[in-house]
Scaffold this motif. Structure first.
Motif, mmCIF file in Angstrom:
data_model
loop_
_atom_site.group_PDB
_atom_site.id
_atom_site.type_symbol
_atom_site.label_atom_id
_atom_site.label_comp_id
_atom_site.label_asym_id
_atom_site.label_seq_id
_atom_site.Cartn_x
_atom_site.Cartn_y
_atom_site.Cartn_z
ATOM 1 N N ILE A 244 6.128 23.102 4.017
ATOM 2 C CA ILE A 244 4.531 22.211 3.834
ATOM 3 C C ILE A 244 5.169 20.639 4.740
ATOM 4 O O ILE A 244 6.518 20.072 3.971
ATOM 5 C CB ILE A 244 3.650 22.695 2.854
ATOM 6 N N VAL A 245 4.215 20.058 5.146
ATOM 7 C CA VAL A 245 4.260 18.903 5.397
ATOM 8 C C VAL A 245 3.518 18.127 5.782
ATOM 9 O O VAL A 245 1.906 18.587 5.371
ATOM 10 C CB VAL A 245 5.420 18.554 6.668
ATOM 11 N N ALA A 246 3.146 16.753 4.956
ATOM 12 C CA ALA A 246 2.322 15.547 4.887
ATOM 13 C C ALA A 246 2.582 14.650 5.830
ATOM 14 O O ALA A 246 3.587 13.883 6.233
ATOM 15 C CB ALA A 246 1.785 15.386 3.594
ATOM 16 N N ILE A 247 1.254 14.259 6.575
ATOM 17 C CA ILE A 247 1.280 13.220 7.217
ATOM 18 C C ILE A 247 1.426 12.230 6.761
ATOM 19 O O ILE A 247 0.417 11.446 6.424
ATOM 20 C CB ILE A 247 0.252 12.925 8.446
ATOM 21 N N ASP A 248 2.217 11.275 6.737
ATOM 22 C CA ASP A 248 2.023 9.832 6.527
ATOM 23 C C ASP A 248 1.312 8.546 7.346
ATOM 24 O O ASP A 248 0.834 8.131 6.371
ATOM 25 C CB ASP A 248 3.321 9.193 5.533
ATOM 26 N N GLY A 249 1.731 8.493 8.076
ATOM 27 C CA GLY A 249 1.021 7.013 9.162
ATOM 28 C C GLY A 249 1.345 7.903 10.304
ATOM 29 O O GLY A 249 2.501 8.765 11.096
ATOM 30 N N TRP A 250 1.041 7.120 11.991
ATOM 31 C CA TRP A 250 0.992 6.650 13.175
ATOM 32 C C TRP A 250 1.453 5.971 13.696
ATOM 33 O O TRP A 250 0.193 5.537 14.126
ATOM 34 C CB TRP A 250 0.666 7.418 13.522
ATOM 35 N N PRO A 251 2.599 5.584 13.953
ATOM 36 C CA PRO A 251 3.009 3.749 14.681
ATOM 37 C C PRO A 251 2.544 4.152 15.885
ATOM 38 O O PRO A 251 2.424 5.551 16.649
ATOM 39 C CB PRO A 251 3.880 4.007 14.425
ATOM 40 N N ARG A 252 1.968 2.881 16.535
ATOM 41 C CA ARG A 252 1.397 3.036 18.138
ATOM 42 C C ARG A 252 2.726 3.445 18.583
ATOM 43 O O ARG A 252 2.278 3.369 20.392
ATOM 44 C CB ARG A 252 1.159 1.759 18.597
ATOM 45 N N ASN A 253 3.394 2.961 18.138
ATOM 46 C CA ASN A 253 5.051 2.914 19.227
ATOM 47 C C ASN A 253 6.009 4.374 18.781
ATOM 48 O O ASN A 253 7.047 4.475 19.538
ATOM 49 C CB ASN A 253 6.038 2.046 19.195
ATOM 50 N N SER A 254 5.388 5.335 18.713
ATOM 51 C CA SER A 254 5.549 6.716 18.496
ATOM 52 C C SER A 254 5.557 7.812 18.803
ATOM 53 O O SER A 254 3.203 7.596 18.173
ATOM 54 C CB SER A 254 5.945 7.452 16.688
ATOM 55 N N PRO B 287 3.123 11.293 14.856
ATOM 56 C CA PRO B 287 2.969 10.969 14.060
ATOM 57 C C PRO B 287 4.097 10.833 12.263
ATOM 58 O O PRO B 287 5.036 11.772 13.165
ATOM 59 C CB PRO B 287 1.940 11.317 12.868
ATOM 60 N N ASN B 288 4.597 10.145 11.738
ATOM 61 C CA ASN B 288 5.640 10.683 10.266
ATOM 62 C C ASN B 288 5.297 10.930 9.347
ATOM 63 O O ASN B 288 3.655 11.556 9.014
ATOM 64 C CB ASN B 288 5.767 8.613 10.760
ATOM 65 N N GLY B 289 5.649 11.613 8.802
ATOM 66 C CA GLY B 289 6.067 12.456 7.058
ATOM 67 C C GLY B 289 6.635 13.097 6.718
ATOM 68 O O GLY B 289 7.829 12.354 6.298
ATOM 69 N N HIS B 290 6.472 13.677 5.600
ATOM 70 C CA HIS B 290 7.210 14.093 4.683
ATOM 71 C C HIS B 290 7.227 15.418 4.214
ATOM 72 O O HIS B 290 6.026 15.964 4.296
ATOM 73 C CB HIS B 290 7.513 12.862 3.462
ATOM 74 N N PHE B 291 7.841 16.117 3.735
ATOM 75 C CA PHE B 291 8.457 17.154 3.527
ATOM 76 C C PHE B 291 7.600 17.494 2.087
ATOM 77 O O PHE B 291 8.249 16.238 1.131
ATOM 78 C CB PHE B 291 9.980 17.397 3.276
ATOM 79 N N LEU C 5 4.928 5.224 3.499
ATOM 80 C CA LEU C 5 3.638 4.037 3.690
ATOM 81 C C LEU C 5 3.944 3.265 4.856
ATOM 82 O O LEU C 5 2.502 2.916 4.626
ATOM 83 C CB LEU C 5 4.026 3.640 1.987
ATOM 84 N N SER C 6 4.655 2.226 5.636
ATOM 85 C CA SER C 6 4.573 1.717 6.210
ATOM 86 C C SER C 6 4.601 1.889 7.498
ATOM 87 O O SER C 6 5.728 2.750 7.709
ATOM 88 C CB SER C 6 5.488 0.519 5.681
ATOM 89 N N ASP C 7 4.152 1.727 7.813
ATOM 90 C CA ASP C 7 3.976 2.965 9.788
ATOM 91 C C ASP C 7 5.347 1.541 10.358
ATOM 92 O O ASP C 7 6.215 1.714 11.188
ATOM 93 C CB ASP C 7 2.675 1.839 10.558
ATOM 94 N N GLU C 8 5.090 0.342 9.945
ATOM 95 C CA GLU C 8 6.016 -0.564 10.826
ATOM 96 C C GLU C 8 7.285 -0.082 10.508
ATOM 97 O O GLU C 8 8.422 -0.175 11.127
ATOM 98 C CB GLU C 8 5.389 -1.829 10.532
#
Length: 927
Positions: free
Chosen positions: A369-379, A382-386, A184-187
């Motif tokens: 199947i994977v879902a995106i949760d967020g995309w931090p500025r230094n990545s 994007p981040n996601g989960h299975f 949930l938290s990009d940071e």
């Protein structure tokens, strides 16, 4: 019990309005636990499990229910609702309208705090209430929240409370559930020591203000399939200027994902660029190696004339995310024991996604199947989960499921609620059905369709009248008789929008009882139809048109080949054959007249697979051969659609569902004009008529296939045809058909648009009654929006199915060499078409770990010089075709140049010494 709240509100006119809000609080709402003596008769039916099983939780060893707060419910639903949690969920069973759990907002308390307190009150009430079940009862409600303050307050109030992560990690028997937790938290999920790559997204308030002032433009972000460093933004609104903005480079894309609604800032004209001619796919390189990214971005820059430059911009903020669950494969990390891996989506327009999982070894080589949760500025990603494991890559069932999910094709079995509205069997036509209906069972009606067609929705007849004129009838399945407005069957048909045809299966829009039985115009059975009947002279001029609901009895269900054989036979003169000959003669006149009026005859390579009867694998692949009878049926379907469009628009000028085909902007034709010019031919694109005439003249005695190639290229220049509501648009013209008005009436079994048109036509002729939604242009516009989306997705799904079966075919066939023609030249590749298979592919001239040849690209001609050999559009080449299975995620047909021979670039033609498995041939040849 009634509670009321009164407050005063100032109106715009300066007056004062007294507002009273009333809450009716009930004391008869049950807790939902079966057998609860305290609630007794309040239960309308058991909602929770009678006794939740004891989950293997280290935090809560006793049986329990879960009560998640709103945010957990929204963001962690995949984790919380998995069977592995084993505890029932008690959310919302004790609603705020209950006397014991109603909570009023306190002075100075915001709405969010009030909601949190209401959920805590419900949790506390449950725990106290459950103690009454029995003296030794240990059953309790566990409060799940990710809000730190909310959790602390709950514990202070004596409520067992945990974060979602704490609870999921406590389920020792199901450690894999941790992978499903959303980040949930990009940071909190930024890669360690990551440098800032992207600029910050502006807040929504600033974006809205900027759009209002004209500083920013709002539009839909569309990523490129061919180049991961390029995208376009289709600007919303009516302004023709800057309708499409081009974006190039990671920083300008700024973490937008395909189909997001974004705000873009237009760059100064000095920074405008041309669409890139480079084919670039993301190879999942080291995330920290941004220098390599910058080097790739420099490849995009091409020196072009000023007229080639397009409005260029950068994403400054995201207005609305359009993320969805994505199918693809895990790209396992090279670092041993690492939990962090990259996921590669099947859709090349979606960036790779970083996920954390402990199941990498299990998931490798499988579609997930994977879902995106967020995309931090230094990545970089994007981040996601299975979310879910679909099955092994390459398996037909798995791959079919993937392409249906990726193209959002509703394919679940029809629910009982939907099936309950089907007619009871055995079914027969009643006297009531015959009301407002004409009996046409005496006519010599027949259907002409592809082989194996079971959803037959059109049939034809032609006969000579006593006055010497001809009567021609198009009879369409009366699906609207069985699907009545507003019921579950109608709603599901509207949602699906269209039948989807894959290579091996069909995803029906309506249940099989209708699609293949009661609505299918099979021969020798009585069927309900909607008929369009013309009286024509022998020059195919319409003298009179009649629309009527009818009953028909088809005398033959023919394939195109069977109908053609009858027409060509010198010995067959029965009624069916005579009818077909009359239809065929008239169809030729109608087609000639359409073309004279400027209708386009375009082309696209269509393939047909011959399947093995046991394995269902493709054993042969060939382009579809079209016969005269294909054209015959098409002409009368077009004529029926035009006739019906005129009728419903006359009757419902504001509420007719029509179909239009917009004229392409002149820029769309640039590639066609340049390609023709390279072969010393001129294509005039001022009007559809001038284009049609130019294509007719563009013949070559030494190159007969040239005209087909030009028509294929012309097809690529076209806009998408769309459904629309007549009251919401003023441009009705169908460019491709050169018709001022058009609709879809002839395929109601497989298109929901046709069902709406049938309803409108039935009202227009007094055969049925209207209903409010039918004459609500805003609701009709919404229907059209869904239909356009479903139609587009069905086309893409069909192409994906063909691509997969083509891969299966070449997997068994091995390596072959075939003649091909160049359709497009790119900066580092040529796109070719192989007529024998109707197959399109890309021949790359720059490959990893190979010496790069000298390439000179000229966009004006267009041409690509490879060493000393120049390639133009439509040039004939020979290519080698094989399945490249080295990348399991994106297995693809790989093409390499055989002829002309270019040292160090072309591959040898002789492959007789290659006898290894298809997956290994590539590696052997490259050595």
């Amino acid at each position: 019990m009634l509670k009321s709240k009164t407050f005063l509100k100032k109106t715009r006119a300066g007056g004062v309005m007294k507002i009273v809000r009333e809450h009716y609080l009930r004391d008869d709402i049950g807790c939902g636990v079966p057998g609860c003596a305290a609630c007794g008769a309040a239960h309308e039916g058991p909602v929770l499990e009678p006794r939740p099983q004891e989950p293997a939780s280290s935090l809560c060893p006793q049986p329990h229910y879960l009560l998640p707060d709103t945010n957990v419910l929204l963001h962690q639903i995949v984790s919380a609702w998995r069977p592995g949690t084993r505890a029932s969920v008690a959310s919302s069973l004790r609603p705020p309208g209950s006397l014991e759990t109603y909570v009023e907002q306190e002075q100075g308390e915001n709405a969010n705090d009030r909601n949190d307190r209401a959920i805590r009150v419900a949790a506390k009430w449950y725990n106290e209430h459950l103690k009454k079940l029995s003296a030794d009862n240990q059953l309790q409600v566990i409060f799940i929240t990710n809000d730190r303050k909310n959790k602390e307050k709950a514990i202070e109030e004596g409520i067992p409370a945990f974060t979602c992560e704490e609870y999921i990690k406590s389920l020792t028997a199901n450690p894999e559930l941790v992978d499903r937790l959303a980040c949930l938290s990009d940071e909190g999920n930024e890669i360690e020591s990551g440098k800032i790559i992207f600029s910050e997204h502006l807040p929504l308030s600033k974006l809205q203000q900027g759009i209002k002032s004209g500083l920013y433009l709002q539009g839909t972000f569309r990523a490129s399939r061919e180049n991961y460093l390029e995208a376009t933004v289709w600007i919303h609104g009516d302004t023709e200027e800057n309708k499409e903005i081009i974006l190039q480079g990671l920083k300008h894309l700024n973490r937008a994902v395909h189909e997001d609604i974004v705000a873009v800032e237009l760059l100064p004209k000095s920074q405008w660029v041309a669409p890139s001619s480079v084919v670039l796919h993301d190879e999942g390189q080291n995330e920290d190696d941004m220098e390599k990214e910058e080097e790739r971005e420099r490849m995009l820059k091409t020196t072009v004339s000023e007229k080639m430059l397009k409005p260029t911009g950068r994403v400054v903020g995201i207005i609305k995310r359009n993320w969805r669950p994505y199918c693809g494969m895990l790209s396992k990390s090279d670092i041993k024991e690492s939990r962090r891996h990259l996921f590669t989506p099947a859709d090349k327009r979606i960036p790779r996604i970083r996920i954390e999982t402990r199941q990498a070894s299990t998931l490798e080589g499988r579609r997930i199947i994977v879902a995106i949760d967020g995309w931090p500025r230094n990545s970089r990603y994007p981040n996601g989960h299975f979310v879910k494991n679909l099955g092994d890559v390459g398996e037909k069932e798995t791959e079919t499921e993937v392409l249906l999910l990726e193209h959002d094709v509703p394919h679940q079995p029809f629910s009982q609620a939907v099936l309950s509205f089907l007619p009871k069997m055995p079914w027969s036509i009643t006297d009531k059905d015959m009301r407002h209906r004409e009996d046409l069972r005496h006519l010599c009606v027949c259907s002409v369709d592809p082989p194996g067609c079971t959803d037959i929705d059109d049939a034809l007849h032609c006969r000579e009248l006593g006055n010497g004129n001809l009567e021609v009838g198009v009879h369409i399945a009366d699906v609207s008789h069985f699907i009545r407005p507003g019921n579950a069957l109608d709603q599901e048909s509207a949602r699906r929008g269209t039948t989807v045809y894959l290579c091996e299966k069909r995803i029906d829009m309506v249940p099989e009882l209708l699609s293949s039985n009661l609505c299918s115009l099979r021969c020798d059975v009585d069927r309900l139809a909607f008929s369009c009947i013309w009286e024509m002279n022998h020059n195919a001029e319409i003298l009179r048109t009649k629309f009527t609901k009818s009953v028909i009895n088809s005398k033959a269900s023919l394939t195109y080949a069977e109908a053609q054989m009858r027409i060509d036979s010198a010995t067959m003169n029965d009624d069916i054959t005579t009818s077909l000959r009359g239809l065929n003669k008239l169809a030729k006149i109608l087609k000639r007249r359409r073309i004279e009026n400027g209708a386009l005859t375009l082309s696209s390579p269509e393939v047909r697979f011959h399947m093995d009867s046991e394995t269902h694998d493709p054993i042969d692949l060939q382009t579809k051969e079209l016969k005269e009878t294909n054209s015959m049926v098409e002409e009368f379907m077009l004529l029926a659609n035009i006739s019906v469009a005129k009728k419903i628009h006359e009757e419902f000028s504001e509420h007719a569902l029509l179909r239009k085909h917009p004229a392409p902007p002149p820029s769309n034709y640039e590639i066609l004009v340049k390609a023709a010019k390279s072969k010393n031919l001129e294509i005039n694109t001022d009007t559809a008529k001038s284009l049609a005439d130019s294509l007719d003249r563009a013949e070559s005695s030494v190159f007969p296939y040239l005209n087909t190639l030009l028509r294929i290229l012309a097809t690529r220049c076209m806009m998408q045809a769309v459904y629309f509501c007549s009251g919401m648009d003023n441009d009705f013209h169908h460019y491709g058909l050169a018709s001022p008005i058009y609709t879809h009436f002839t395929s109601p079994i497989r298109r929901y648009a046709d069902i709406i048109v049938h309803r409108l036509l039935a009202v227009a002729i007094g055969a049925d009654c209207t209903y409010p939604e039918l004459t609500d242009k805003h609701k009709l516009a919404d229907i059209c929006k869904n239909l356009n989306f479903r139609h587009k997705m069905a086309q893409y799904a069909q192409r994906a199915s063909v691509a997969f079966h083509t891969q299966l075919f070449f997997k068994s066939k091995g390596i072959v060499s075939e003649e091909a023609y160049i359709l497009f030249v790119r900066k580092n590749a040529i796109v070719v078409l192989i007529p024998k298979y109707g197959l399109e592919g890309t021949v790359f001239f720059e490959e990893k770990d190979k010496p790069k040849p000298r390439l000179v690209y000229d966009d004006e001609i267009p041409s690509l010089k490879v060493e000393d050999t120049v390639f133009h559009v439509f040039d004939k080449v020979k290519v080698r075709i094989m399945l490249d299975a080295s990348n399991l995620q994106h297995q693809k047909i790989r093409m390499a140049l055989v002829e002309p021979q270019i040292p160090g670039v072309s591959v040898p033609m002789d492959i007789s010494n290659v006898d290894c498995e298809p997956g290994r041939k590539k590696r052997k040849l490259e050595k």
